[in-house]
Design a protein around this motif. Structure first.
Motif, short mmCIF file in Angstrom:
data_model
loop_
_atom_site.label_atom_id
_atom_site.label_comp_id
_atom_site.label_asym_id
_atom_site.label_seq_id
_atom_site.Cartn_x
_atom_site.Cartn_y
_atom_site.Cartn_z
N ASN A 1 8.41 14.02 -1.63
CA ASN A 1 9.37 12.96 -1.32
C ASN A 1 9.17 11.71 -2.17
OD1 ASN A 1 10.54 14.59 0.54
ND2 ASN A 1 9.61 13.62 2.33
N HIS A 2 8.76 11.93 -3.39
CA HIS A 2 8.53 10.82 -4.33
C HIS A 2 9.81 10.00 -4.54
CE1 HIS A 2 8.15 8.82 -8.18
NE2 HIS A 2 8.98 9.65 -8.73
N SER A 3 10.95 10.69 -4.54
CA SER A 3 12.23 9.99 -4.77
C SER A 3 12.74 9.30 -3.52
CB SER A 3 13.29 10.99 -5.22
OG SER A 3 12.79 11.79 -6.24
N TYR A 4 12.03 9.45 -2.42
CA TYR A 4 12.55 8.97 -1.13
C TYR A 4 11.63 7.95 -0.50
CZ TYR A 4 15.05 13.25 -2.18
OH TYR A 4 15.76 14.22 -2.83
N MET A 5 11.03 7.09 -1.31
CA MET A 5 10.25 5.97 -0.78
C MET A 5 10.61 4.70 -1.55
SD MET A 5 6.42 7.17 -1.97
CE MET A 5 5.69 5.57 -1.76
N PRO A 6 11.82 4.17 -1.26
CA PRO A 6 12.27 3.01 -2.03
C PRO A 6 11.62 1.71 -1.58
CG PRO A 6 13.94 3.63 -0.44
CD PRO A 6 12.84 4.63 -0.31
N ILE A 7 11.93 0.66 -2.36
CA ILE A 7 11.39 -0.68 -2.10
C ILE A 7 12.59 -1.63 -2.04
CG2 ILE A 7 10.01 -2.56 -3.12
CD1 ILE A 7 8.89 0.20 -4.77
N VAL A 8 12.63 -2.48 -1.03
CA VAL A 8 13.72 -3.45 -0.95
C VAL A 8 13.12 -4.83 -0.72
CG1 VAL A 8 15.88 -4.09 0.15
CG2 VAL A 8 15.20 -1.70 0.08
N VAL A 9 13.46 -5.76 -1.59
CA VAL A 9 12.94 -7.13 -1.52
C VAL A 9 14.10 -8.07 -1.22
CG1 VAL A 9 11.75 -8.94 -2.78
CG2 VAL A 9 11.21 -6.56 -3.25
N ILE B 1 0.87 -1.19 0.00
CA ILE B 1 0.00 0.00 0.00
C ILE B 1 0.90 1.23 0.00
CG2 ILE B 1 -1.84 1.22 1.22
CD1 ILE B 1 -2.26 -1.67 2.60
N GLY B 2 0.71 2.09 -0.97
CA GLY B 2 1.54 3.28 -1.08
C GLY B 2 0.95 4.44 -0.30
N HIS B 3 1.79 5.11 0.44
CA HIS B 3 1.39 6.31 1.17
C HIS B 3 2.38 7.41 0.81
CE1 HIS B 3 -1.00 3.86 4.07
NE2 HIS B 3 -0.03 2.99 3.89
N GLN B 4 2.03 8.63 1.22
CA GLN B 4 3.02 9.71 1.10
C GLN B 4 3.83 9.74 2.39
OE1 GLN B 4 0.14 12.86 0.08
NE2 GLN B 4 1.36 13.30 -1.72
N TRP B 5 5.00 9.31 2.52
CA TRP B 5 5.87 8.81 1.47
C TRP B 5 6.56 7.58 2.00
CZ3 TRP B 5 5.33 14.21 2.14
CH2 TRP B 5 4.79 14.87 1.04
N TYR B 6 5.82 6.48 2.08
CA TYR B 6 6.35 5.20 2.55
C TYR B 6 5.43 4.11 2.04
CZ TYR B 6 2.61 5.58 6.05
OH TYR B 6 1.39 5.71 6.66
N TRP B 7 5.86 2.89 2.19
CA TRP B 7 5.03 1.75 1.78
C TRP B 7 4.61 0.97 3.02
CZ3 TRP B 7 3.57 1.19 -3.21
CH2 TRP B 7 4.32 1.89 -4.18
N THR B 8 3.44 0.37 2.97
CA THR B 8 2.98 -0.55 4.02
C THR B 8 2.83 -1.91 3.36
OG1 THR B 8 1.73 1.18 5.13
CG2 THR B 8 1.14 -1.08 5.65
N TYR B 9 3.35 -2.93 4.02
CA TYR B 9 3.25 -4.29 3.49
C TYR B 9 2.45 -5.16 4.43
CZ TYR B 9 6.94 -2.57 0.47
OH TYR B 9 7.66 -1.83 -0.43
N GLU B 10 1.61 -6.00 3.87
CA GLU B 10 0.78 -6.89 4.69
C GLU B 10 0.92 -8.32 4.19
OE1 GLU B 10 -3.27 -5.62 4.63
OE2 GLU B 10 -2.82 -3.63 5.43
#
Lengths: 102, 227
Positions: free
Chosen positions: B202-210, B99-108
């Protein structure tokens, strides 16, 4: 003289020197008539063929210089690939946060 | 992740990305052929070797209609093949919600346990030595390797996009809509991505790491987090 072939030279003059010092002769070989038509078409056909050759050559160069080596590199990498061994090496290097080094 | 002077794709870590890399080579080869042809003819014209006062050229018109059509078919066929391949979602082993938020992701992770966490970028001032600037996060997603994973992506506020180039995944996160994507990681490792739809300051500052790990380690991690 080149123009001698166009002039109606009487036969009694054949072989005698003209006043300019040049020999008038009926036996000089005539030059073949050069090609005077469809020169541009010939050049265009040649260059169009050349352009397609160059284009196919560039494509072949990319295919056999980049694309095929890349496919081979992937195949070679996965031929004897051991995921667990790779994982353990990465884990020992501290890459994973979920699986810290032993 | 990409190197500083990298021009090409990152090494593919999923079967779809391998197909995409191969298709890109094919498309670039076609583009190179066309560009070299045009450049050759342009050079000839500039050297005035191809001037003509032709006003009617039915044959060449036919050729330069049929040939591009053939080229387009040569491009379209593998492209459609990969497009349909990307839509095959075969019995995924795990479903993950992003789930994308300004400016972080939530994972479930709600398949087996009720596990949910936020993933914020690690600020540069807090970055440990050897970590990547603007790419690291405080909580990484962990998935089992060599298993089909389904990701359901949405957003809470504005448009975002969940993208991981090494896995060949990029899917828009749209508020009020659930988008689905899937992938399989062919090898273990850590794969980085960044938000790919402009979403504010902060669009450039919400990365994803898998993190892709063996199943045993994934289970240990998920048990630890949900306890």
């Amino acid at each position: 003289m080149r123009f001698a072939s166009f002039l109606p030279i009487p036969t009694y003059l054949a072989g005698q020197r003209a006043w300019s010092g040049n020999t008038v002769s009926m036996s000089s070989a005539l030059l073949p008539k050069p090609q005077m038509r469809r020169l541009l078409a010939r050049r265009m056909k040649f260059h169009l063929f050349g352009a397609f050759l160059v284009s196919l050559g560039c494509a072949a160069l990319y295919k056999f210089g980049v694309a095929e080596p890349r496919k081979r590199a992937y195949a070679e990498f996965y031929k004897n690939y051991d995921p667990m061994k790779d994982f353990e090496a990465m884990r020992a290097a501290g890459v994973f946060e979920s699986a810290p080094p032993k | 992740m990409a190197n500083h002077s990298q021009l090409g794709f990152q090494d593919a870590s999923s079967p779809i990305m391998e197909e995409l890399v191969e298709f890109h080579d094919h498309a670039l080869m076609v583009a190179l052929a066309i560009c070299s042809l045009v450049l050759y003819l342009l050079t000839l014209m500039l050297m005035e070797k191809l001037s003509s006062n032709t006003v009617d050229a039915q044959e060449v018109e036919l050729i330069w209609t049929i040939l591009p059509a053939i080229v387009l078919v040569l491009l379209a066929l593998p492209s459609l093949q990969i497009l349909y391949m990307m839509d095959e979602i075969d019995e995924p082993d795990l479903t993950l919600k992003a789930i994308g938020h300004q400016w972080y992701w939530t994972y479930e992770y709600t398949d087996f346990k009720d596990l949910s966490f936020d993933s914020y970028m690690t600020p540069t001032t807090d970055l440990p030595l050897g970590h990547f600037r603007l790419l690291e996060v405080d909580h990484r997603i962990v998935i089992p390797m060599e298993s089909p994973i389904r990701v359901i992506i949405t957003a809470d506020d504005v448009l975002h996009s969940w993208a991981v180039p090494a896995l060949g995944v990029k899917t828009d996160a749209i508020p009020g809509r659930l988008n689905q994507t899937s992938f399989i990681t062919t090898r273990p490792g850590v794969f980085y991505g960044q938000c790919s739809e402009i979403c504010g300051a902060n669009h450039s500052y919400m990365p994803i790491v898998v993190e892709s790990t063996p199943l045993k380690h994934f289970e240990a991690w998920s048990s630890l987090l949900s306890s």
